[in-house]
Scaffold this motif. Structure first.
Motif, mmCIF file in Angstrom:
data_model
loop_
_atom_site.group_PDB
_atom_site.id
_atom_site.type_symbol
_atom_site.label_atom_id
_atom_site.label_comp_id
_atom_site.label_asym_id
_atom_site.label_seq_id
_atom_site.Cartn_x
_atom_site.Cartn_y
_atom_site.Cartn_z
ATOM 1 N N LYS A 218 12.592 -9.271 34.778
ATOM 2 C CA LYS A 218 11.655 -8.955 35.775
ATOM 3 C C LYS A 218 12.092 -8.975 37.204
ATOM 4 O O LYS A 218 11.413 -8.277 37.863
ATOM 5 N N LEU A 219 13.073 -9.855 37.344
ATOM 6 C CA LEU A 219 13.592 -9.680 38.625
ATOM 7 C C LEU A 219 13.995 -8.246 39.280
ATOM 8 O O LEU A 219 13.982 -7.880 40.382
ATOM 9 N N ASN A 220 14.899 -7.763 38.435
ATOM 10 C CA ASN A 220 15.448 -6.336 38.524
ATOM 11 C C ASN A 220 14.141 -5.470 38.568
ATOM 12 O O ASN A 220 14.086 -4.613 39.412
ATOM 13 N N ILE A 221 13.080 -5.714 37.785
ATOM 14 C CA ILE A 221 12.061 -4.871 37.760
ATOM 15 C C ILE A 221 11.376 -4.972 39.360
ATOM 16 O O ILE A 221 10.998 -3.722 39.785
ATOM 17 N N GLU A 222 11.170 -6.119 39.810
ATOM 18 C CA GLU A 222 10.479 -6.245 41.155
ATOM 19 C C GLU A 222 11.107 -5.673 42.319
ATOM 20 O O GLU A 222 10.832 -5.424 43.214
ATOM 21 N N SER A 223 12.636 -5.463 41.862
ATOM 22 C CA SER A 223 13.404 -4.912 43.185
ATOM 23 C C SER A 223 13.508 -3.376 43.005
ATOM 24 O O SER A 223 14.255 -2.712 43.761
ATOM 25 N N GLY A 224 12.910 -2.921 42.104
ATOM 26 C CA GLY A 224 12.835 -1.635 41.740
ATOM 27 C C GLY A 224 13.706 -0.899 40.832
ATOM 28 O O GLY A 224 13.712 0.453 40.603
ATOM 29 N N LYS A 225 14.456 -1.694 39.992
ATOM 30 C CA LYS A 225 15.285 -1.149 38.925
ATOM 31 C C LYS A 225 14.547 -0.874 37.866
ATOM 32 O O LYS A 225 13.475 -1.398 37.416
ATOM 33 N N THR A 226 15.114 0.342 37.074
ATOM 34 C CA THR A 226 14.334 0.520 35.720
ATOM 35 C C THR A 226 15.044 0.103 34.583
ATOM 36 O O THR A 226 16.339 -0.090 34.687
ATOM 37 N N LEU A 227 14.317 0.106 33.390
ATOM 38 C CA LEU A 227 15.064 -0.674 32.292
ATOM 39 C C LEU A 227 16.064 0.581 31.452
ATOM 40 O O LEU A 227 15.542 1.725 31.456
ATOM 41 N N ASN A 228 17.118 0.207 31.106
ATOM 42 C CA ASN A 228 17.874 1.227 30.495
ATOM 43 C C ASN A 228 17.468 0.944 28.896
ATOM 44 O O ASN A 228 16.627 0.113 28.630
ATOM 45 N N GLN A 248 7.208 0.063 33.346
ATOM 46 C CA GLN A 248 6.794 1.358 33.406
ATOM 47 C C GLN A 248 5.627 1.195 34.522
ATOM 48 O O GLN A 248 5.408 2.321 35.319
ATOM 49 N N GLN A 249 4.894 0.347 34.653
ATOM 50 C CA GLN A 249 3.574 0.130 35.824
ATOM 51 C C GLN A 249 4.640 0.364 36.923
ATOM 52 O O GLN A 249 4.018 0.902 37.901
ATOM 53 N N LYS A 250 5.370 -0.558 37.318
ATOM 54 C CA LYS A 250 6.176 -0.602 38.649
ATOM 55 C C LYS A 250 6.988 0.860 38.863
ATOM 56 O O LYS A 250 7.064 1.131 39.954
ATOM 57 N N HIS A 251 7.421 1.490 37.833
ATOM 58 C CA HIS A 251 8.055 2.695 38.084
ATOM 59 C C HIS A 251 7.223 3.736 38.391
ATOM 60 O O HIS A 251 7.342 4.570 39.291
ATOM 61 N N PHE A 252 6.068 3.618 37.651
ATOM 62 C CA PHE A 252 4.916 4.551 37.941
ATOM 63 C C PHE A 252 4.443 4.279 39.497
ATOM 64 O O PHE A 252 4.271 5.277 40.074
ATOM 65 N N ALA A 253 4.533 3.340 39.993
ATOM 66 C CA ALA A 253 4.180 3.002 41.376
ATOM 67 C C ALA A 253 5.058 3.441 42.286
ATOM 68 O O ALA A 253 4.873 4.129 43.267
ATOM 69 N N LYS A 258 6.925 7.964 45.883
ATOM 70 C CA LYS A 258 7.719 8.852 46.227
ATOM 71 C C LYS A 258 7.192 10.525 46.531
ATOM 72 O O LYS A 258 7.697 11.181 47.333
ATOM 73 N N TYR A 259 6.209 10.459 45.553
ATOM 74 C CA TYR A 259 5.505 11.824 45.526
ATOM 75 C C TYR A 259 4.276 11.867 46.367
ATOM 76 O O TYR A 259 3.682 13.071 46.338
ATOM 77 N N GLY A 260 4.099 11.050 47.116
ATOM 78 C CA GLY A 260 2.823 10.654 47.813
ATOM 79 C C GLY A 260 1.291 10.977 47.443
ATOM 80 O O GLY A 260 0.847 11.514 47.861
ATOM 81 N N VAL A 261 1.367 10.270 46.322
ATOM 82 C CA VAL A 261 0.163 10.314 45.564
ATOM 83 C C VAL A 261 -0.266 8.603 45.406
ATOM 84 O O VAL A 261 -0.922 8.458 44.247
ATOM 85 N N LEU A 262 -0.163 7.831 46.257
ATOM 86 C CA LEU A 262 -0.540 6.484 46.122
ATOM 87 C C LEU A 262 -1.814 6.280 45.978
ATOM 88 O O LEU A 262 -2.258 5.139 45.458
ATOM 89 N N TYR A 274 1.854 9.927 35.264
ATOM 90 C CA TYR A 274 3.188 9.268 35.089
ATOM 91 C C TYR A 274 3.917 10.104 34.257
ATOM 92 O O TYR A 274 5.286 10.309 34.654
ATOM 93 N N ILE A 275 3.571 10.613 33.246
ATOM 94 C CA ILE A 275 4.386 11.531 32.380
ATOM 95 C C ILE A 275 4.910 12.810 33.378
ATOM 96 O O ILE A 275 5.977 13.325 33.268
ATOM 97 N N ILE A 276 3.983 13.165 33.904
ATOM 98 C CA ILE A 276 4.586 14.583 34.814
ATOM 99 C C ILE A 276 5.391 14.128 35.918
ATOM 100 O O ILE A 276 6.208 14.620 36.070
ATOM 101 N N LEU A 277 5.115 12.932 36.777
ATOM 102 C CA LEU A 277 6.098 12.567 37.535
ATOM 103 C C LEU A 277 7.532 12.372 36.935
ATOM 104 O O LEU A 277 8.496 12.589 37.613
#
Length: 498
Positions: A218-228, A248-253, A258-262, A274-277
């Motif tokens: 959880k801490l890794n996810i909050e810091s922006g890391k993705t799951l392997n 996945q939700q954090k990664h999507f955000a 990054k792609y300017g669609v917040l 999300y799939i497209i990004l």
């Protein structure tokens, strides 16, 4: 004569059988005697009837009876051995074409396995040399099963064959996986209480360790890391899909940022965006359905007016998403050109590089082309139009004009080079000349909306404040309704002090 000889042979055979089965004291030596029939049946391995046994007893041929009983016992044992070997071959998955003789070297090996005795190295080597890999695998499983029984205090359970439910349970314990209720009940039913105690201790320790591991994830996810992949598999095995969804939700955000669609409201990990990004992030080409979906979600202006130069009007298919898409496409068509030497791929690649804001890349593709070696005029015109557009992008308008004129010479009926000439004239603020070239393009099939898009680009990119105002005023005077959008640029120019 033949009958006499046959009679002599039978008499000789009868005498031999009486000697073999110790029946010489029986005086009747005629081949017609019942004894001859009995001894012939015995010698052929045919079982005797009760009537025949009784006859031997009545004539006190006890030595003969004893020999017959012993021989038939041995025959029965042989058949039992053959049946046992056949059963073992089926159990240990031996090919049917393997020899069935109980004298086979394989028989004692299978017997040892069935008796839960370890095989020697030479016996294992024999199995490998004869491609009996399934038996080798079973041998390895049996060995592992024995080790697991020792480790988890289940040695009192006698069955050591790998198809035992205990083997599956012990393997799960060894992977620190939880047991199902049915598996726990099985251990209870078989009174394997030491194994149960071991499992319960392991569950308690694992629960603490798992909680710590989940918190770390959880801490890794909050810091922006993705799951392997390993972490995802572990979470699935421990029924923690909620953490996967959170990641996945954090990664999507993060990708939306990054792609300017917040501003896109859907936060679900199942969103097609999300799939497209993710595809763009992996530099994978988008499917036509992906592109169509992006365009369908660009709702601020009608889709019919879509143009690259109006991309900033759109919500999704614009900005960084559009640049990433065109960059991937440009690289794809470059690779296709390298693979096929088809120069139409250069046209496509050049077009995508321009739309990715990389006109220099587009020019580099066509720098060393020998147009005199290209046979198809349509292709030469398309390459020159694309090259001219790239020169226009970097404000080298003279070179852009030269390319446009050459393109027109090669294919006078194509509207593309005329559109380019119109845009070049507007860039130079030669508005009447630009209108002429645009009309020529429309007569050859160009869409008037594309002309407006080119003009709009000129307005947006004009750097000189006087020229900026000049083109806006020209447009509004020309057709205030058609070019009503120019009013917002005029107002913005005034607010900025232009």
């Amino acid at each position: 004569m033949n009958m006499v000889k046959e009679s002599q042979n039978r008499l000789k055979h009868f005498t031999s059988l009486k000697s073999k089965y110790q029946a010489t004291k029986y005086n009747d030596s005629s081949p017609a005697s019942l004894l001859y029939l009995i001894l012939r049946k015995v010698d052929l391995g045919i079982e005797l009837l009760d009537l025949e046994f009784n006859w031997l007893q009545e004539h006190e041929l006890f030595e003969t009876l004893e020999i017959i009983w012993l021989q038939q016992f041995r025959m029965g044992e042989s058949k039992r051995l053959e049946a046992e070997f056949s059963h073992l071959k089926a159990k240990y998955k031996v090919a049917k074409n393997w020899e069935s003789s109980v004298g086979s070297v394989l028989y004692p090996i299978l017997w040892k396995l069935e008796s839960e005795n370890s095989l020697t190295d030479s016996e294992v080597q024999f199995l490998q040399d004869n491609h009996l890999t399934q038996i080798v695998a079973i041998v390895q499983d049996i060995k592992r099963f024995a080790n697991l029984k020792q480790k988890y205090q289940a040695t009192k359970y006698q069955n050591s064959y790998p198809d035992s439910p205990l083997y599956k349970i012990l393997k799960k314990l060894d992977l620190e996986a939880s047991l199902s209720d049915a598996e726990y009940e099985w251990l209870l039913d078989n009174e394997l209480f030491e194994t149960i105690e071991f499992f319960e201790k392991q569950e308690f320790i694992n629960e603490i360790a798992n909680d710590k591991y989940v918190n770390t994830l959880k801490l890794n996810i909050e810091s922006g890391k993705t799951l392997n992949e390993t972490e995802i598999e572990w979470l699935k095995n421990h029924e923690r899909e909620d953490i996967i969804i959170l990641a996945q939700q954090k990664h999507f955000a993060g990708l939306k940022s990054k792609y300017g669609v917040l501003d896109y409201q859907d936060k679900s990990h199942t969103s097609l965006l999300y799939i497209i990004l993710q595809k763009l992030e992996l530099k994978e080409r988008l499917e036509p359905t992906d592109v169509a979906w992006l365009q369908d979600n660009n709702t601020e202006v009608p889709q019919a007016t879509y143009s690259y130069y109006m991309c900033q009007e759109y919500k999704l298919f614009s900005g960084k998403i559009l640049i990433a898409y065109h960059t991937i496409e440009a690289n794809f068509y470059e690779q296709e050109f390298q693979r096929t030497d088809n120069k139409w791929n250069l046209v496509n690649a050049s077009s995508h590089w321009r739309k990715a804001n990389e006109p220099e890349q587009a020019l580099q593709l066509t720098n060393n082309l020998h147009f005199d070696r290209i046979q198809v005029n349509k292709l030469k015109s398309a390459l020159l139009t694309s090259r001219g557009g790239a020169f226009r992008d970097i404000e080298k308008l003279d070179k852009a004009e030269n390319c446009a004129h050459q393109a027109i010479e090669y294919q006078p009926e194509s509207h593309h080079p005329y559109t380019l000439m119109g845009a070049i004239c507007f860039e130079r603020h030669q508005y009447s000349d630009g209108e002429y070239w645009f009309q020529e393009a429309i007569q050859r099939g160009a869409n008037p909306r594309d002309m407006d898009s080119e003009i709009k680009r000129v307005v947006k990119n004009a750097k000189d404040k006087n020229k900026h105002r000049e083109v806006i005023e020209y447009l509004l005077k020309k057709d205030s309704q058609r070019y009503s959008w120019a009013k917002s640029y005029l107002k913005k120019s005034q607010n900025n002090g232009k």
